[in-house]
Scaffold this active site. Structure first.
Site, PDB file in Angstrom:
ATOM      1  N   GLY A   1     -12.533 -26.132  21.103  1.00 32.54           N
ATOM      2  CA  GLY A   1     -11.226 -26.764  20.998  1.00 32.54           C
ATOM      3  C   GLY A   1     -11.304 -28.210  21.446  1.00 32.54           C
TER       4      GLY A   1
ATOM      5  N   ASN B   1     -10.624 -14.931  29.732  1.00 28.59           N
ATOM      6  CA  ASN B   1     -11.064 -16.289  30.017  1.00 28.59           C
ATOM      7  C   ASN B   1      -9.883 -17.212  30.258  1.00 28.59           C
ATOM      8  OD1 ASN B   1     -10.904 -18.798  28.042  1.00 28.59           O
ATOM      9  ND2 ASN B   1     -10.774 -16.954  26.765  1.00 28.59           N
TER      10      ASN B   1
ATOM     11  N   GLY C   1      -9.800 -23.249  29.859  1.00 29.88           N
ATOM     12  CA  GLY C   1      -8.936 -24.426  29.892  1.00 29.88           C
ATOM     13  C   GLY C   1      -9.339 -25.547  28.959  1.00 29.88           C
TER      14      GLY C   1
ATOM     15  N   CYS D   1      -1.688 -23.639  22.609  1.00 31.33           N
ATOM     16  CA  CYS D   1      -1.667 -24.521  23.772  1.00 31.33           C
ATOM     17  C   CYS D   1      -0.243 -24.665  24.307  1.00 31.33           C
ATOM     18  CB  CYS D   1      -2.193 -25.901  23.395  1.00 31.33           C
ATOM     19  SG  CYS D   1      -3.872 -25.887  22.767  1.00 31.33           S
TER      20      CYS D   1
ATOM     21  N   LYS E   1      -4.159 -21.590  13.591  1.00 29.41           N
ATOM     22  CA  LYS E   1      -4.615 -20.430  14.365  1.00 29.41           C
ATOM     23  C   LYS E   1      -3.437 -19.855  15.142  1.00 29.41           C
ATOM     24  CE  LYS E   1      -8.391 -18.924  17.389  1.00 29.41           C
ATOM     25  NZ  LYS E   1      -9.631 -19.358  18.060  1.00 29.41           N
TER      26      LYS E   1
ATOM     27  N   THR F   1      -6.426 -15.194  21.553  1.00 31.50           N
ATOM     28  CA  THR F   1      -6.523 -14.201  22.620  1.00 31.50           C
ATOM     29  C   THR F   1      -5.154 -13.644  23.024  1.00 31.50           C
ATOM     30  OG1 THR F   1      -6.499 -15.990  24.238  1.00 31.50           O
ATOM     31  CG2 THR F   1      -8.652 -15.129  23.573  1.00 31.50           C
TER      32      THR F   1
END
Length: 302
Positions: free
Chosen positions: A45, A68, A71, A128, A163, A191
């Site tokens: 990313g 995870n 970050g 995000c 995504k 995720t």
């Protein structure tokens, strides 16, 4: 027999793509095998500026999965363009740049910058946190998905793949919102929100408390969402979530995926993506499948 698949006008030599954040930029894995044998490689990313990511602990194993909270550690888009992209292009695999941000302006600027390069496709990570909306992810609501997709579409000259996060009430609505906003394709699932607790210390395992769950444990969720999304849109769908074998990849294609991303499997088996290509090829040969794309949407539900 052909293993080729096409997404938004881009031809992949096979349907297996590495997932963002699990494959770096491909350099380390290329020491194990020729990553050009894969259909595509997706970058980490990328953000406008370099990020160090979250403090450790930021990775935790769970039964059949991985949490995870890395970050979005990355070197920044300019470093990527100058130092990583030339290598990725040299492999011969399709190159997908994964773009992230904290504001709409971030996404627009990074898409504009990447559009001026020779990346083949841009994947927008809209999971995000939107800092202007109290930290709510861009991809949580259909309105948010539509708005960010439309804004980026105006400046993006490359095929644009959105995504999608699974942490929503109706994945079909969000898929349709991406299509209305101008997406050329969608990928899912990102995720699943989760956390881990250490009873002995009475503390969360991850420093950031929560994280994203991936691996085989999320596969049933991913299959259902890929199926629902593929029924809701006319643009191509790329599936991911717990893909460990060639048969897993075939299942995602039956549910409507034109290609499949391999993520967590790469972390414990550096050969995973290539192995899955080979397993899918052997599966097609065994079952007399002359064109791997004939699997797409072939699920029998009657």
């Amino acid at each position: 027999m052909t293993m080729k698949t096409t997404i938004a006008g881009i031809t992949f030599k096979n349907p297996i793509i590495t997932a963002s954040g699990t494959f770096g930029f491909g350099r380390e894995y290329n020491e194990f095998y020729d990553v050009g044998l894969l259909g595509g490689i997706c970058s980490k990313g990328l953000t406008l500026e370099p990020r160090q990511g979250n403090d450790p602990v930021r990775i935790a194993e769970t039964p059949s999965g991985l949490l995870n909270s890395v970050g979005l550690q990355n070197p920044g888009v300019e470093h990527f363009i100058e130092h990583e992209l030339p290598f990725m292009k040299s492999t011969g695999a399709v190159v997908i740049a994964n773009a992230a941000g904290s504001t709409e302006s971030d996404y627009v600027k990074i898409a504009e910058r990447l559009s001026a390069t020779d990346v083949d496709m841009i994947e927008l990570n809209i999971s995000c946190p939107n800092v202007k909306c109290g930290g709510m992810a861009f991809g949580v609501s259909p309105d948010g998905v539509y708005a960010i997709t439309k804004a980026v579409r105006k400046v993006c000259k490359k095929p644009l793949m959105i995504k999608l996060t699974p942490n929503v009430s109706d994945i079909a609505e969000n898929a349709r919102a991406a299509e209305r906003g101008g997406a050329d394709a969608i990928s899912l699932i990102n995720t699943v929100a989760g956390m881990a607790v250490d009873y002995k210390t009475r503390r969360p395992v991850l420093k950031a408390v929560g994280g994203g769950l991936s691996g085989p444990c999320v596969k049933p969720i991913a299959l259902r969402m890929v199926y629902a999304a593929s029924k809701a849109v006319s643009i191509p769908v790329v599936g991911m979530g717990g893909v460990m074998t060639g048969e897993d990849a075939a299942e995602f294609m039956l549910c409507g995926a034109s290609a499949v991303q391999v993520g967590s499997a790469n972390i414990f088996d550096p050969f995973a993506a290539l192995r899955i290509v080979n397993e899918l090829t052997k599966l097609a040969e065994r079952d007399n499948i002359n064109d791997i794309t004939s699997l797409i949407g072939g699920l029998r539900v009657e």
